[in-house]
Design a protein around this motif. Structure first.
Motif, PDB file in Angstrom:
ATOM      1  N   GLU A   7      42.805  -1.641  54.773  1.00  0.00           N
ATOM      2  CA  GLU A   7      41.530  -0.923  54.810  1.00  0.00           C
ATOM      3  C   GLU A   7      40.814  -1.037  53.464  1.00  0.00           C
ATOM      4  OE1 GLU A   7      39.832   3.576  55.739  1.00  0.00           O
ATOM      5  OE2 GLU A   7      41.882   3.009  56.260  1.00  0.00           O
ATOM      6  N   LYS A   8      41.564  -0.912  52.406  1.00  0.00           N
ATOM      7  CA  LYS A   8      41.006  -1.125  51.077  1.00  0.00           C
ATOM      8  C   LYS A   8      41.993  -2.010  50.317  1.00  0.00           C
ATOM      9  CE  LYS A   8      39.693  -0.504  46.713  1.00  0.00           C
ATOM     10  NZ  LYS A   8      40.407  -1.196  45.587  1.00  0.00           N
ATOM     11  N   PRO A   9      41.839  -3.330  50.411  1.00  0.00           N
ATOM     12  CA  PRO A   9      42.808  -4.227  49.782  1.00  0.00           C
ATOM     13  C   PRO A   9      42.715  -4.219  48.267  1.00  0.00           C
ATOM     14  CG  PRO A   9      40.978  -5.472  50.701  1.00  0.00           C
ATOM     15  CD  PRO A   9      40.791  -4.058  51.138  1.00  0.00           C
ATOM     16  N   GLY A  10      43.812  -4.597  47.636  1.00  0.00           N
ATOM     17  CA  GLY A  10      43.812  -4.779  46.191  1.00  0.00           C
ATOM     18  C   GLY A  10      43.175  -6.112  45.840  1.00  0.00           C
ATOM     19  N   ILE A  11      43.076  -6.394  44.549  1.00  0.00           N
ATOM     20  CA  ILE A  11      42.314  -7.573  44.122  1.00  0.00           C
ATOM     21  C   ILE A  11      42.939  -8.893  44.576  1.00  0.00           C
ATOM     22  CG2 ILE A  11      41.220  -6.454  42.150  1.00  0.00           C
ATOM     23  CD1 ILE A  11      43.352  -7.750  40.360  1.00  0.00           C
ATOM     24  N   ARG A  12      44.259  -8.958  44.732  1.00  0.00           N
ATOM     25  CA  ARG A  12      44.879 -10.216  45.150  1.00  0.00           C
ATOM     26  C   ARG A  12      44.610 -10.491  46.630  1.00  0.00           C
ATOM     27  NH1 ARG A  12      47.632  -7.291  41.744  1.00  0.00           N
ATOM     28  NH2 ARG A  12      48.349  -8.183  39.765  1.00  0.00           N
ATOM     29  N   ALA A  16      42.357 -13.499  48.407  1.00  0.00           N
ATOM     30  CA  ALA A  16      42.873 -14.324  49.502  1.00  0.00           C
ATOM     31  C   ALA A  16      41.905 -14.296  50.683  1.00  0.00           C
ATOM     32  CB  ALA A  16      44.257 -13.838  49.921  1.00  0.00           C
ATOM     33  N   LEU A  17      41.366 -13.126  50.977  1.00  0.00           N
ATOM     34  CA  LEU A  17      40.386 -13.004  52.067  1.00  0.00           C
ATOM     35  C   LEU A  17      39.083 -13.707  51.706  1.00  0.00           C
ATOM     36  CD1 LEU A  17      41.017  -9.251  52.945  1.00  0.00           C
ATOM     37  CD2 LEU A  17      41.530 -11.223  54.416  1.00  0.00           C
ATOM     38  N   ASN A  34      48.733 -16.247  57.157  1.00  0.00           N
ATOM     39  CA  ASN A  34      49.105 -14.833  57.210  1.00  0.00           C
ATOM     40  C   ASN A  34      50.169 -14.496  56.166  1.00  0.00           C
ATOM     41  OD1 ASN A  34      47.334 -14.442  59.300  1.00  0.00           O
ATOM     42  ND2 ASN A  34      48.885 -14.572  60.913  1.00  0.00           N
ATOM     43  N   GLU A  35      51.048 -15.471  55.920  1.00  0.00           N
ATOM     44  CA  GLU A  35      52.096 -15.256  54.917  1.00  0.00           C
ATOM     45  C   GLU A  35      51.483 -15.100  53.526  1.00  0.00           C
ATOM     46  OE1 GLU A  35      52.061 -17.591  57.180  1.00  0.00           O
ATOM     47  OE2 GLU A  35      53.785 -17.143  58.471  1.00  0.00           O
ATOM     48  N   ASP A  36      50.396 -15.835  53.265  1.00  0.00           N
ATOM     49  CA  ASP A  36      49.720 -15.729  51.968  1.00  0.00           C
ATOM     50  C   ASP A  36      49.107 -14.346  51.792  1.00  0.00           C
ATOM     51  OD1 ASP A  36      50.283 -18.442  51.344  1.00  0.00           O
ATOM     52  OD2 ASP A  36      48.550 -19.073  52.539  1.00  0.00           O
ATOM     53  N   LEU A  37      48.509 -13.843  52.869  1.00  0.00           N
ATOM     54  CA  LEU A  37      47.938 -12.497  52.815  1.00  0.00           C
ATOM     55  C   LEU A  37      49.025 -11.442  52.589  1.00  0.00           C
ATOM     56  CD1 LEU A  37      45.261 -12.523  55.683  1.00  0.00           C
ATOM     57  CD2 LEU A  37      44.845 -12.431  53.213  1.00  0.00           C
ATOM     58  N   ALA A  38      50.144 -11.631  53.280  1.00  0.00           N
ATOM     59  CA  ALA A  38      51.253 -10.682  53.140  1.00  0.00           C
ATOM     60  C   ALA A  38      51.804 -10.702  51.713  1.00  0.00           C
ATOM     61  CB  ALA A  38      52.350 -11.004  54.147  1.00  0.00           C
ATOM     62  N   SER A  39      51.892 -11.896  51.123  1.00  0.00           N
ATOM     63  CA  SER A  39      52.395 -12.014  49.755  1.00  0.00           C
ATOM     64  C   SER A  39      51.442 -11.346  48.768  1.00  0.00           C
ATOM     65  CB  SER A  39      52.571 -13.493  49.396  1.00  0.00           C
ATOM     66  OG  SER A  39      52.997 -13.638  48.061  1.00  0.00           O
ATOM     67  N   ALA A  40      50.139 -11.573  48.959  1.00  0.00           N
ATOM     68  CA  ALA A  40      49.146 -10.954  48.084  1.00  0.00           C
ATOM     69  C   ALA A  40      49.201  -9.434  48.212  1.00  0.00           C
ATOM     70  CB  ALA A  40      47.749 -11.470  48.436  1.00  0.00           C
ATOM     71  N   ARG A  41      49.363  -8.968  49.442  1.00  0.00           N
ATOM     72  CA  ARG A  41      49.432  -7.522  49.689  1.00  0.00           C
ATOM     73  C   ARG A  41      50.667  -6.926  49.021  1.00  0.00           C
ATOM     74  NH1 ARG A  41      49.216  -7.250  55.528  1.00  0.00           N
ATOM     75  NH2 ARG A  41      47.132  -8.098  55.170  1.00  0.00           N
ATOM     76  N   LEU A  42      51.765  -7.661  49.046  1.00  0.00           N
ATOM     77  CA  LEU A  42      52.996  -7.188  48.410  1.00  0.00           C
ATOM     78  C   LEU A  42      52.805  -7.080  46.904  1.00  0.00           C
ATOM     79  CD1 LEU A  42      56.010  -6.484  48.427  1.00  0.00           C
ATOM     80  CD2 LEU A  42      56.505  -8.938  48.367  1.00  0.00           C
ATOM     81  N   GLY A  93      44.294   0.633  48.589  1.00  0.00           N
ATOM     82  CA  GLY A  93      44.260   2.004  49.071  1.00  0.00           C
ATOM     83  C   GLY A  93      43.165   2.833  48.421  1.00  0.00           C
ATOM     84  N   ASP A  94      43.026   4.052  48.891  1.00  0.00           N
ATOM     85  CA  ASP A  94      42.015   4.969  48.392  1.00  0.00           C
ATOM     86  C   ASP A  94      42.543   5.673  47.146  1.00  0.00           C
ATOM     87  OD1 ASP A  94      40.050   6.789  47.916  1.00  0.00           O
ATOM     88  OD2 ASP A  94      40.172   7.801  49.854  1.00  0.00           O
ATOM     89  N   GLN A  95      41.998   5.318  45.990  1.00  0.00           N
ATOM     90  CA  GLN A  95      42.451   5.892  44.717  1.00  0.00           C
ATOM     91  C   GLN A  95      41.465   6.931  44.191  1.00  0.00           C
ATOM     92  OE1 GLN A  95      45.445   5.218  43.893  1.00  0.00           O
ATOM     93  NE2 GLN A  95      45.646   3.610  45.438  1.00  0.00           N
ATOM     94  N   THR A  96      40.694   7.532  45.100  1.00  0.00           N
ATOM     95  CA  THR A  96      39.673   8.495  44.686  1.00  0.00           C
ATOM     96  C   THR A  96      40.265   9.649  43.881  1.00  0.00           C
ATOM     97  OG1 THR A  96      38.331   7.977  46.625  1.00  0.00           O
ATOM     98  CG2 THR A  96      37.855  10.041  45.493  1.00  0.00           C
TER      99      THR A  96
END
Length: 230
Positions: A7-12, A16-17, A34-42, A93-96
């Protein structure tokens, strides 16, 4: 099976997106599995975990400040809090709540500093200028492209800066460009035009060309000689 983006991805994950199926990037870079996205998300998640550990310690240091704490220590903690805000903007994520806590702590420190300057008009003005600059800096960090470009481990390599800028939505491209000075903007505009002219001589990539025109317009408008300049 398609991997859904956060929903709110990090910079990596964001980058990738940004690259995925984007004709402005090299073919090997636009093929994002999809594996690249999963790795970036990790990797984004690991940075979040590390940040939260360090942030809790920093918050405790700020809370433990005493009136007689040396000014060097106070300023060191304030600088760390400023840096933490920038880091939080790059996280998934939401870091508000985290960012609100940082702002509250910085404001408390600034009030304490202001109370100790004994009505010194010059020092008061310097504090006001610093506060204005900090608010502007924090606001810019909210822009995903800015938070990615200013990150110490930016996922956007030098060779992908132009494609990234030309992929940015126009409404956020303009404010994002304010992080570059006159000389940098001049080079960016020249490099972007050369890049697009070689990649897309038939101008099939309409949106990218419009963003280039916006970049050039912003550069020329913001660096026109002022009246009285020679």
């Amino acid at each position: 099976m398609r991997a859904e983006s956060s929903e709110k991805p990090g910079i990596r994950e964001q980058h990738a997106l940004r690259r995925r199926n984007n004709p402005l990037f090299d073919e090997t870079r636009r093929n994002v599995a999809n594996e690249d996205l999963a790795s970036a998300r990790l990797d984004d998640g690991l940075e979040l975990d590390h940040f939260m550990e360090e942030f809790q310690l920093l918050v405790q240091r700020a809370i433990d400040l005493k009136p007689n704490t040396p000014s060097e220590t106070v300023l060191e903690i304030k600088a760390a809090l400023d840096k933490s805000y920038q880091q939080a903007c790059a996280l998934p994520g939401d870091q508000t709540q985290v960012k609100q806590a940082i702002s509250q702590l910085v404001n408390a420190i600034m009030r304490a500093i202001r109370n100790g300057i004994d009505s010194d008009a010059l020092a008061e003005q310097e504090l006001e200028d610093e506060e204005t600059a900090r608010r502007a800096h924090f606001s810019l960090q909210e822009l995903p492209l800015v938070s990615a470009l200013t990150h110490p481990e930016s996922p956007i390599g030098e060779n992908e800066l132009i494609p990234s800028l030309l992929s940015e939505p126009e409404q956020t491209l303009a404010p994002s460009l304010t992080i570059f000075d006159k000389g940098q903007m001049e080079v960016l505009c020249e490099d972007a035009r050369a890049f697009l002219s070689q990649l897309d001589p038939d101008r099939a990539l309409d949106e990218a060309w419009r963003r280039l025109e916006l970049m050039e317009e912003i550069f020329h408008q913001s660096h026109q000689p002022q009246r009285g300049d020679h």
